[in-house]
Design an enzyme around this catalytic site. Structure first.
Site, mmCIF file in Angstrom:
data_model
loop_
_atom_site.group_PDB
_atom_site.id
_atom_site.type_symbol
_atom_site.label_atom_id
_atom_site.label_comp_id
_atom_site.label_asym_id
_atom_site.label_seq_id
_atom_site.Cartn_x
_atom_site.Cartn_y
_atom_site.Cartn_z
ATOM 1 C CG LEU A 204 51.080 35.546 32.811
ATOM 2 C CD1 LEU A 204 50.962 34.383 31.838
ATOM 3 C CD2 LEU A 204 52.373 35.403 33.620
ATOM 4 C CG HIS A 205 45.571 39.791 30.845
ATOM 5 N ND1 HIS A 205 45.843 39.102 29.688
ATOM 6 C CD2 HIS A 205 44.229 39.958 30.866
ATOM 7 C CE1 HIS A 205 44.724 38.862 29.042
ATOM 8 N NE2 HIS A 205 43.711 39.368 29.733
ATOM 9 N NE ARG A 206 42.478 35.149 29.968
ATOM 10 C CZ ARG A 206 41.579 35.873 29.337
ATOM 11 N NH1 ARG A 206 40.625 36.485 30.007
ATOM 12 N NH2 ARG A 206 41.628 36.011 28.034
#
Ligand code: UD1
Length: 363
Positions: A204-206
């Site tokens: 997850l990084h958005r």
């Protein structure tokens, strides 16, 4: 033909490595590699160079992190003198990160031909920084090398002339195929102490997932519920780690096992052994489809619809805790096929296109 390749961030490296290896085999080409330094941590950059067998960059612009404007501007300022000194016959940019846009703009303004690898992908969501990067880079590029048929259609719909578009397939899958045996040999599930085929893997990084406390909490809570019965491994992007700490959400992770970011081979081995992947990454949507591993994409939209239509990807716009828990069994049951041009030979077709376009016909 002197080619200047640009890399900046983690998802660029596995696209450039196979292309550089292919051009190395063709005597007509000389190559230069410029790293903008957008990603700089050992685990976000150096580890990938090692795993992918890439040579050290000829120049590192060391721009580091910053706001979108600052980072893009720093790349442009640092890239311009390098490009003017080297006077390449073409600049090759890949993907959709800020470094991609910045270097395409510098080259286009100086009349240096730009080739964009992974052209034409569209999420149609202009709140994503990558969507703006893709739109502008494609407008500026002379040669648009597309990974899937839908990408060509997107470009035509934007009025880009057919003569600039080449369907070449997905070069990231070249890297995947080359590296898979070494990745499997690492025995990642065993090393991580989880049953092969019996764990979930999450990334997850958005900004849309990690920059809002409520949204991030919902996702982490869903992972925590799943982790009570099936191991959940979560190699955490530095940006996400910062946000989890800033929002005080470490407690919401429950039994989820947080790991440092994994190298290219480690990640490939971990994905290949997973029962299900949760992600908001572009690359992982493609890698799971290539490996036949089910994937849930935690986003409103995807610029890679072929992974949903043909592959193993399930798009989940509703990222509430309940919706995530409810999708698991359906997502796991999804099977797929390998899309056209994801055959490990995209770098050959890109090299052919470069020769034909720049060199006045294939040698
Ligand atoms: C960038 C790309 C995104 C891509 C992602 C893959 C843009 C707009 N975004 O997002 O498309 O999916 O890379 O990882 O180009 N940081 C570190 N160490 C690093 C790099 C970053 O700690 O080596 C931290 C910094 O706090 C930085 C933050 O991560 O501010 C964000 O980095 P940045 O490169 O701006 O964007 P990403 O979120 O990594």
């Amino acid at each position: 033909l002197k080619i200047l390749h640009v890399v900046g961030a983690r998802p660029n490296f596995m696209k450039v490595a196979p292309l550089m290896a292919e051009l190395e085999r063709r005597p007509r080409f000389t190559q230069l590699l410029v790293h903008t330094g957008q990603h700089y941590d050992e685990r976000m950059s150096d580890a990938f160079f090692r795993d992918l067998g890439m040579r050290a960059p000829d120049a590192n612009l060391e721009v580091g992190s910053g706001s979108h404007a600052a980072q893009t501007a720093e790349v442009m300022k640092a890239f311009e003198p390098v490009m003017l000194r080297e006077r390449p016959d073409a600049v090759v940019v890949v993907g959709d990160v800020n470094s991609t846009l910045a270097c395409a703009l510098v080259a286009a303004k100086e009349g240096v031909p730009v080739a964009h690898v992974e052209a034409g992908l569209r999420s149609r969501d202009r709140t994503m920084p990558e969507e703006l990067n893709r739109l502008v880079t494609d407008q500026l590029s002379d040669l648009l090398l597309t990974p899937s048929r839908d990408a060509g259609e997107n470009l035509r719909a934007e009025g880009i002339p057919e003569s600039r578009i080449r369907f070449v397939g997905n070069v990231m899958i070249d890297a995947l195929r080359q590296q898979l045996p070494a990745a499997e040999a690492l025995g990642m599930p065993e090393r991580l102490g989880v049953p092969r085929g019996g764990y979930h893997l999450a990334t997850l990084h958005r900004p849309s997932n990690v920059d809002h406390a409520g949204q991030l909490r919902a996702i982490l809570e869903a992972f925590a519920v799943l982790a009570e019965t099936v191991p959940v491994l979560f190699p955490m992007h530095p940006r996400t780690r910062k946000q989890v700490e800033a929002f005080g959400l470490s407690g919401a992770l429950g039994a989820t096992r947080v790991l440092e970011p994994l190298g290219y081979r480690e990640m490939l081995g971990a994905v290949a052994g997973a029962a299900l992947v949760f992600t908001d990454s572009g690359g992982l949507q493609e890698e799971t489809t290539a490996l036949g591993v089910p994937c849930v994409t935690l986003r409103d939209s995807t610029e890679r619809p072929v992974t949903v239509d043909e592959g193993t990807n399930t798009l989940l716009p509703d990222r509430s805790r309940e919706a995530i828990l409810a999708v698991v069994e359906r997502a796991k049951a999804k099977t797929g096929r390998i899309p056209e041009g994801w055959d490990g030979r995209a770098s050959e077709r890109i090299a052919d296109a470069l020769e034909a376009t720049l060199g006045g016909g294939a040698a």
